[in-house]
Design an enzyme around this catalytic site. Structure first.
Site, PDB file in Angstrom:
ATOM      1  N   GLY A 148       0.812  -1.204   0.000  1.00 47.36           N
ATOM      2  CA  GLY A 148       0.000   0.000   0.000  1.00 47.36           C
ATOM      3  C   GLY A 148       0.845   1.253   0.000  1.00 47.36           C
ATOM      4  O   GLY A 148       2.050   1.218   0.285  1.00 47.36           O
ATOM      5  N   GLN A 169       3.117  10.056   1.043  1.00 46.61           N
ATOM      6  CA  GLN A 169       4.413   9.378   0.904  1.00 46.61           C
ATOM      7  C   GLN A 169       5.124   9.770  -0.386  1.00 46.61           C
ATOM      8  O   GLN A 169       6.317   9.502  -0.530  1.00 46.61           O
ATOM      9  CB  GLN A 169       4.244   7.861   0.976  1.00 46.61           C
ATOM     10  CG  GLN A 169       3.803   7.384   2.371  1.00 46.61           C
ATOM     11  CD  GLN A 169       3.689   5.877   2.422  1.00 46.61           C
ATOM     12  OE1 GLN A 169       2.668   5.321   2.067  1.00 46.61           O
ATOM     13  NE2 GLN A 169       4.747   5.203   2.860  1.00 46.61           N
ATOM     14  N   CYS A 209       7.109   0.040   6.711  1.00 50.67           N
ATOM     15  CA  CYS A 209       6.583   1.214   6.002  1.00 50.67           C
ATOM     16  C   CYS A 209       7.657   1.718   5.045  1.00 50.67           C
ATOM     17  O   CYS A 209       8.825   1.833   5.430  1.00 50.67           O
ATOM     18  CB  CYS A 209       6.208   2.298   7.005  1.00 50.67           C
ATOM     19  SG  CYS A 209       5.535   3.786   6.247  1.00 50.67           S
ATOM     20  N   LEU A 210       7.253   2.023   3.824  1.00 46.57           N
ATOM     21  CA  LEU A 210       8.204   2.545   2.846  1.00 46.57           C
ATOM     22  C   LEU A 210       8.784   3.883   3.293  1.00 46.57           C
ATOM     23  O   LEU A 210       9.839   4.290   2.820  1.00 46.57           O
ATOM     24  CB  LEU A 210       7.518   2.698   1.481  1.00 46.57           C
ATOM     25  CG  LEU A 210       7.116   1.373   0.820  1.00 46.57           C
ATOM     26  CD1 LEU A 210       6.193   1.624  -0.360  1.00 46.57           C
ATOM     27  CD2 LEU A 210       8.355   0.591   0.377  1.00 46.57           C
ATOM     28  N   HIS A 261      -3.204   1.243   8.498  1.00 44.40           N
ATOM     29  CA  HIS A 261      -1.852   1.782   8.309  1.00 44.40           C
ATOM     30  C   HIS A 261      -1.883   2.908   7.270  1.00 44.40           C
ATOM     31  O   HIS A 261      -1.324   3.993   7.510  1.00 44.40           O
ATOM     32  CB  HIS A 261      -0.923   0.644   7.869  1.00 44.40           C
ATOM     33  CG  HIS A 261       0.484   1.085   7.576  1.00 44.40           C
ATOM     34  ND1 HIS A 261       1.572   0.666   8.318  1.00 44.40           N
ATOM     35  CD2 HIS A 261       0.985   1.913   6.622  1.00 44.40           C
ATOM     36  CE1 HIS A 261       2.676   1.216   7.835  1.00 44.40           C
ATOM     37  NE2 HIS A 261       2.349   1.983   6.794  1.00 44.40           N
ATOM     38  N   GLU A 262      -2.526   2.650   6.131  1.00 41.81           N
ATOM     39  CA  GLU A 262      -2.529   3.661   5.061  1.00 41.81           C
ATOM     40  C   GLU A 262      -3.281   4.915   5.481  1.00 41.81           C
ATOM     41  O   GLU A 262      -2.833   6.032   5.224  1.00 41.81           O
ATOM     42  CB  GLU A 262      -3.139   3.084   3.777  1.00 41.81           C
ATOM     43  CG  GLU A 262      -2.354   1.954   3.146  1.00 41.81           C
ATOM     44  CD  GLU A 262      -0.872   2.248   3.024  1.00 41.81           C
ATOM     45  OE1 GLU A 262      -0.493   3.418   2.817  1.00 41.81           O
ATOM     46  OE2 GLU A 262      -0.086   1.310   3.150  1.00 41.81           O
ATOM     47  N   HIS A 310      -1.501   7.452   7.547  1.00 44.78           N
ATOM     48  CA  HIS A 310      -0.616   8.376   6.828  1.00 44.78           C
ATOM     49  C   HIS A 310      -1.322   9.694   6.510  1.00 44.78           C
ATOM     50  O   HIS A 310      -0.670  10.725   6.353  1.00 44.78           O
ATOM     51  CB  HIS A 310      -0.145   7.741   5.509  1.00 44.78           C
ATOM     52  CG  HIS A 310       1.019   6.819   5.646  1.00 44.78           C
ATOM     53  ND1 HIS A 310       2.255   7.240   6.069  1.00 44.78           N
ATOM     54  CD2 HIS A 310       1.151   5.490   5.394  1.00 44.78           C
ATOM     55  CE1 HIS A 310       3.098   6.214   6.077  1.00 44.78           C
ATOM     56  NE2 HIS A 310       2.453   5.132   5.673  1.00 44.78           N
TER      57      HIS A 310
HETATM   58 NI    NI Z   1       3.449   3.308   5.505  1.00 43.52          NI
END
Ligand code: NI
Length: 192
Positions: free
Chosen positions: A47, A52, A101-102, A143-144, A147
């Site tokens: 995701g 991000q 997480c990226l 999680h998404e 953000h």
């Molecule tokens: Ni993340």
């Protein structure tokens, strides 16, 4: 469509509340979604949220591999674009699961999340999406959507002792978080 640089923890765009999208069908939103898909495909993950890639709008994309779907969900969940999402927990029950997480590269931590949620939002055509989700599916959506409110998963961790560099996790093969009567354990280590 472009593969974009990922914002990492500490950048202001990841700390602020992202803005509502007025028109999901606007050309700049379609371009944003294309860029998010290209960037996620390149980075590898389940995701991505618009902040991000430095765009402070309430847009997330995610997909749930078939192996990650709960038994109540019989089909693979295709990639979903969710605009202006709203989450409603369906119970107070939470469980711990590994997250990455990226925007927090190289790390994994055990994060408590609601096990069952309802979520709704708009797709890229402006149509309403309304679903219930459990387990990993529910975890990815939480999680998404975090953000979009300036939250990264370490801020949700109950015990930072489980924050590990991936490179060192092999030294802790039996490591498990301390038992907690309210928290069941699930394995989930995909970045998002
Ligand atoms: Ni993340």
């Amino acid at each position: 469509m472009a593969i974009l640089k990922l914002a990492v923890m500490g950048h202001p765009v990841l700390k602020r509340r992202a803005d509502e999208v007025d028109d999901p069908t606007a050309p700049e939103i379609l371009r944003l979604i294309d860029d998010m898909i290209a960037t996620l495909d390149d980075a590898g993950g389940v995701g991505l949220a618009a902040p991000q890639i430095y765009v402070p709008f309430r847009v997330v994309i995610f997909e749930v591999p078939a192996a990650r779907l709960g038994i109540a969900e019989s089909e693979t969940l295709p990639r979903t674009v969710l605009i202006n999402p709203v989450i409603t927990p369906l119970s107070d029950q939470r469980e711990l699961g590994w997250e990455g997480c990226l925007s927090v590269p190289g790390l994994r931590g055990a994060v408590p999340r609601f096990t069952e949620i309802g979520y709704r939002g708009l797709d890229a055509s402006g149509r309403t999406i309304e679903r219930e989700a459990r387990g990993f599916h529910a975890r990815v959506v939480q999680h998404e959507c975090d953000h979009l409110d300036g939250m990264l998963y370490p801020m949700r961790m109950a015990d930072l002792a489980s924050l590990h560099f991936v490179s060192e996790m092999r030294h802790n093969p039996t490591w498990m978080p301390a038992p907690d009567e309210d928290l069941a354990w699930s394995q989930a280590a995909d970045v998002a």
